[in-house]
Design a protein around this motif. Sequence first.
Motif, PDB file in Angstrom:
ATOM      1  N   SER A  54       0.833  -1.180  -0.094  1.00 26.88           N
ATOM      2  CA  SER A  54       0.124   0.071  -0.097  1.00 26.88           C
ATOM      3  C   SER A  54       0.701   1.223  -0.037  1.00 26.88           C
ATOM      4  N   ASN A  55       1.874   1.352   0.873  1.00 26.75           N
ATOM      5  CA  ASN A  55       2.641   2.521   0.788  1.00 26.75           C
ATOM      6  C   ASN A  55       4.253   2.108   0.861  1.00 26.75           C
ATOM      7  N   LYS A  56       4.453   0.726   0.605  1.00 23.31           N
ATOM      8  CA  LYS A  56       6.015   0.201   0.906  1.00 23.31           C
ATOM      9  C   LYS A  56       5.996  -0.894   0.269  1.00 23.31           C
ATOM     10  N   THR A  57       7.203  -1.428  -0.074  1.00 22.26           N
ATOM     11  CA  THR A  57       7.301  -2.883  -0.442  1.00 22.26           C
ATOM     12  C   THR A  57       7.066  -3.871   0.278  1.00 22.26           C
ATOM     13  N   THR A  58       6.345  -5.168   0.080  1.00 25.43           N
ATOM     14  CA  THR A  58       6.121  -6.144   1.063  1.00 25.43           C
ATOM     15  C   THR A  58       6.944  -7.365   0.661  1.00 25.43           C
ATOM     16  N   GLN A  59       7.125  -8.094   1.633  1.00 21.15           N
ATOM     17  CA  GLN A  59       8.012  -9.257   1.367  1.00 21.15           C
ATOM     18  C   GLN A  59       6.889 -10.556   1.669  1.00 21.15           C
ATOM     19  N   GLY A  69      -6.634 -23.017  -6.166  1.00 16.91           N
ATOM     20  CA  GLY A  69      -6.505 -21.847  -5.429  1.00 16.91           C
ATOM     21  C   GLY A  69      -5.212 -21.301  -5.365  1.00 16.91           C
ATOM     22  N   ILE A  70      -4.940 -20.211  -4.490  1.00 16.19           N
ATOM     23  CA  ILE A  70      -3.632 -19.658  -4.255  1.00 16.19           C
ATOM     24  C   ILE A  70      -3.494 -19.754  -3.062  1.00 16.19           C
ATOM     25  N   PHE A  71      -2.363 -20.124  -2.593  1.00 14.38           N
ATOM     26  CA  PHE A  71      -1.842 -20.043  -1.035  1.00 14.38           C
ATOM     27  C   PHE A  71      -0.531 -19.130  -0.615  1.00 14.38           C
ATOM     28  N   VAL A  72      -1.026 -18.263  -0.074  1.00 16.75           N
ATOM     29  CA  VAL A  72      -0.020 -17.278   0.394  1.00 16.75           C
ATOM     30  C   VAL A  72       0.447 -17.555   1.784  1.00 16.75           C
ATOM     31  N   ILE A  73       1.704 -17.977   1.867  1.00 18.13           N
ATOM     32  CA  ILE A  73       2.179 -18.389   3.195  1.00 18.13           C
ATOM     33  C   ILE A  73       3.271 -17.661   3.804  1.00 18.13           C
ATOM     34  N   GLU A  74       2.937 -17.340   5.107  1.00 22.57           N
ATOM     35  CA  GLU A  74       3.771 -16.712   6.149  1.00 22.57           C
ATOM     36  C   GLU A  74       4.576 -17.564   6.969  1.00 22.57           C
ATOM     37  N   TYR A 110      -2.700 -10.778   5.615  1.00 16.20           N
ATOM     38  CA  TYR A 110      -3.778 -10.128   5.051  1.00 16.20           C
ATOM     39  C   TYR A 110      -3.242  -9.026   4.033  1.00 16.20           C
ATOM     40  N   ALA A 111      -2.129  -8.304   4.735  1.00 17.53           N
ATOM     41  CA  ALA A 111      -1.471  -7.283   3.942  1.00 17.53           C
ATOM     42  C   ALA A 111      -0.814  -7.800   2.702  1.00 17.53           C
ATOM     43  N   HIS A 112      -0.289  -8.840   2.796  1.00 19.33           N
ATOM     44  CA  HIS A 112       0.408  -9.567   1.698  1.00 19.33           C
ATOM     45  C   HIS A 112      -0.475  -9.976   0.533  1.00 19.33           C
ATOM     46  N   ILE A 113      -1.912 -10.446   0.905  1.00 20.09           N
ATOM     47  CA  ILE A 113      -2.586 -11.076   0.153  1.00 20.09           C
ATOM     48  C   ILE A 113      -3.150  -9.740  -0.707  1.00 20.09           C
ATOM     49  N   LYS A 114      -3.578  -8.591  -0.037  1.00 20.54           N
ATOM     50  CA  LYS A 114      -4.173  -7.483  -0.710  1.00 20.54           C
ATOM     51  C   LYS A 114      -3.086  -6.799  -1.808  1.00 20.54           C
ATOM     52  N   ALA A 115      -1.699  -7.139  -1.335  1.00 17.19           N
ATOM     53  CA  ALA A 115      -0.821  -6.618  -2.226  1.00 17.19           C
ATOM     54  C   ALA A 115      -0.766  -7.634  -3.620  1.00 17.19           C
ATOM     55  N   ILE A 116      -0.947  -8.823  -3.386  1.00 19.43           N
ATOM     56  CA  ILE A 116      -0.962 -10.002  -4.479  1.00 19.43           C
ATOM     57  C   ILE A 116      -2.265  -9.486  -5.433  1.00 19.43           C
ATOM     58  N   TYR A 127      -5.989 -18.171  -0.202  1.00 19.76           N
ATOM     59  CA  TYR A 127      -6.101 -18.700   1.185  1.00 19.76           C
ATOM     60  C   TYR A 127      -4.692 -18.327   2.176  1.00 19.76           C
ATOM     61  N   SER A 128      -4.897 -17.805   3.045  1.00 20.00           N
ATOM     62  CA  SER A 128      -3.886 -17.324   4.144  1.00 20.00           C
ATOM     63  C   SER A 128      -3.360 -18.369   4.913  1.00 20.00           C
ATOM     64  N   ILE A 129      -2.023 -18.707   4.601  1.00 18.04           N
ATOM     65  CA  ILE A 129      -1.553 -19.961   5.536  1.00 18.04           C
ATOM     66  C   ILE A 129      -0.545 -19.285   6.505  1.00 18.04           C
ATOM     67  N   ILE A 130      -0.545 -19.500   7.757  1.00 19.19           N
ATOM     68  CA  ILE A 130       0.402 -18.916   8.841  1.00 19.19           C
ATOM     69  C   ILE A 130       1.063 -20.507   9.217  1.00 19.19           C
TER      70      ILE A 130
END
Length: 239
Positions: A54-59, A69-74, A110-116, A127-130
């Motif tokens: 949103s206002n900076k890069t996200t890793q 589906g798409i799985f975003v993993i932290e 969630y911030a990562h998913i919004k960036a994606i 899907y958000s996977i921690i």
Amino acid sequence: MSEELSRTAKEVNTIVKDTKVQVKGGFGELRLDFILSKLNKDYIIIKDIIIPGSNKTTQIDSIVISIYGIFVIECKNFSGYIYGNDKDKVWTQIVGKTKNTFYNPVRQNYAHIKAIENVIGDKYNIYSIIVFSDKATLKNVTINGNNVIVRNENEILSTISEYKTITIDKEEIKIIRDKIFDCMKTTNQNTREHVRNLRNITEENKCPRCQIGHLIKRKGQYGEFWGCSQYPKCKYTRK
């Protein structure tokens, strides 16, 4: 001279601590990479990427793209007992008699998913996977969101494999992959540069170390500096 040497020693200690945290986290990501490599060719794995937020890069540690589906993993390479709710601002880690708090990883991802979604669109099942280390015990973790999953490392493959409903066709998978790759080409993928960007923030933004406090301007013996509002719990500073 002694004061200057003392200040230098403190700065060195801070660098060493930050390096240890990065190395520890790196081991967790390496283990995650090995686990995800066992997925079959139906899954596309993109790991350790940096994209605009949103206002900076996200890793983002890992993204798994599939027809299911798409799985975003932290990845969280933590040990001890873990307590938290998906609505909380911070979660708690207890190791022996030591109690630590850390920024809610569900919010973080969630911030990562919004960036994606800014890159590929918001029409897909994401899907958000921690993922916590197997050394961590999820003692009291409450998740109410349908697309949010918190697991230990040894459960990740079985968790991803549970999703068997096709929601994305194979041709669109390639389009999603290429959009992410194209975005990566326009964003510096240097981790040090990413950390530098995080430090380059104003007082409205979160502290890059604890992710709880905000940076506020302070005056010290050597002039003005930015310090965390959570001091003395968090002693992050920058010029």
